[in-house]
Every structure is written in structure tokens, then in C-alpha cells.
Write a protein that holds these residues in place. Structure first.
Motif, PDB file in Angstrom:
ATOM      1  N   GLU A   1       0.843  -1.198   0.000  1.00 48.67           N
ATOM      2  CA  GLU A   1       0.000   0.000   0.000  1.00 48.67           C
ATOM      3  C   GLU A   1       0.878   1.248   0.000  1.00 48.67           C
ATOM      4  O   GLU A   1       1.930   1.272   0.611  1.00 48.67           O
ATOM      5  CB  GLU A   1      -0.886   0.030   1.254  1.00 48.67           C
ATOM      6  N   GLY A   2       0.430   2.268  -0.713  1.00 54.93           N
ATOM      7  CA  GLY A   2       1.069   3.571  -0.638  1.00 54.93           C
ATOM      8  C   GLY A   2       2.416   3.687  -1.317  1.00 54.93           C
ATOM      9  O   GLY A   2       3.156   4.614  -1.025  1.00 54.93           O
ATOM     10  N   GLN A   3       2.746   2.777  -2.214  1.00 55.83           N
ATOM     11  CA  GLN A   3       4.029   2.852  -2.909  1.00 55.83           C
ATOM     12  C   GLN A   3       3.804   2.893  -4.415  1.00 55.83           C
ATOM     13  O   GLN A   3       2.928   2.201  -4.930  1.00 55.83           O
ATOM     14  CB  GLN A   3       4.905   1.643  -2.571  1.00 55.83           C
TER      15      GLN A   3
END
Length: 184
Positions: free
Chosen positions: A142-144
Motif C-alpha cells: 500500500e502507498g508505494q
């Protein structure tokens, strides 16, 4: 005593301690029986032979034969598996490879080395330092931005199927240049 000290201090937040009164003679016997059964299984199968690891062999084939020049993002549920794969694949000659888990000091730095274009880090990552394959736990799910790659391999399957979508979402996002994303 040393291990207990680690659990009581450094890793204290990882555990919910069980009340001492639950440790009965019956529980002790059940745990000893379980340990004996597990040791029996280990005796039956013998020593681990990494060359007979069919799953590792298949992953090596994906990296060396099927996609020898492509960027590949590999996910595993377990940090120990990430470290095992990293060690074994490097021993087989896979280069420009790294593993990353939640135990690493800076997982984002490895994400940038794997996907410098999508993270606006091209000027900071030399071609020699750029990674071709990255093995990660869900610390990177998540979030990359990892869309420099278009291939995701799920080495093992998570309990929550939504994790597969999150993992694929690291490469299937705005800025992806590939016409198709491959998920294994």
C-alpha cells in the motif's frame, strides 16, 4: 533468558501475554505431544534440500527464463520467506535483487531503487544501483509507486484476497507504461 529478555522489552508490543494460571499440567502435556508429533514429521521428511524446492525452482524459472530482463515485484506474506528467497535467488545468480520487510530501516528507499522513474528518483539512482527484482512483504502493498514494473508474483497467497488487489495496485496505477500487467 536472552530470548525472554528480548520478548519482554524490544518485542513486548508484538505479544499479548497469557495469564500464568492457564499453564496447567494438561496444557504442558498437550504442548509436549504437539512438539513430539512435529519432530516425528521432521524425521519422516529428512533434511531440507533447497534444490528440491519446487516453488523456489519455479520462481527462479520465472526470473531467469520467462522474464529474464523484466522488472519483477514478488510478494510474500512472511519476512522469513523474503529472506530465504533473496538468499537462494542470489546464490543462483539472480542479480540486482533485494528483499524488503517491515523490519528494514527504510523500505521506501528500496522501493525507489526498484522504481526510480515512478518515484521521481531517476537522478538519484544509478543504473548499477537500480533493482530488477524486489521481494517484499505487504510492507510495500500500500502507498508505494512501483509502476516501473508490470509483473507481480504472489509467492504465497494472503488470507484476505483483497491483498492481491492491493499488491497488483502497486504497478497498475497512473504512470504505468506497459500495455498489460501480469500477475502470477
Amino acid at each position: 533468558a536472552h530470548i525472554y529478555q528480548q520478548y519482554a522489552t524490544r518485542y513486548k508490543s508484538r505479544f499479548r501475554w497469557i495469564r500464568a494460571d492457564l499453564f496447567t499440567a494438561t496444557l504442558r502435556q498437550d504442548l509436549q505431544d504437539d512438539a513430539a508429533a512435529l519432530l516425528g514429521i521432521l524425521d519422516c521428511v529428512g533434511a531440507w534440500d533447497v534444490m528440491r524446492d519446487a516453488k523456489l525452482n519455479a520462481l527462479y524459472g520465472m526470473l531467469a527464463i520467462t522474464h529474464p530482463h523484466d522488472k519483477v515485484l514478488i510478494f510474500s506474506q512472511f519476512a522469513d520467506t523474503v529472506r530465504y528467497l533473496e538468499k537462494q535467488l542470489q546464490a543462483r545468480g539472480i542479480t540486482r535483487l533485494a528483499g524488503v520487510t517491515g523490519d528494514d530501516d527504510d523500505p521506501t528507499a528500496l522501493a525507489w531503487r526498484f522504481s526510480p522513474a515512478s518515484n521521481n528518483r531517476r537522478a538519484h539512482v544509478t543504473p548499477e544501483d537500480e533493482l530488477r527484482a524486489l521481494i517484499a512483504t505487504d510492507v510495500l502493498s500500500e502507498g508505494q509507486n512501483l509502476q516501473d514494473a508490470a509483473i507481480v508474483i504472489n509467492y504465497d497467497l494472503p488470507w484476505a484476497i483483497i491483498r492481491l488487489i492491493q499488491r497488483a495496485g502497486r504497478v497498475d496505477r497512473i504512470g504505468q507504461q506497459a500495455s498489460r500487467i501480469l500477475c502470477y
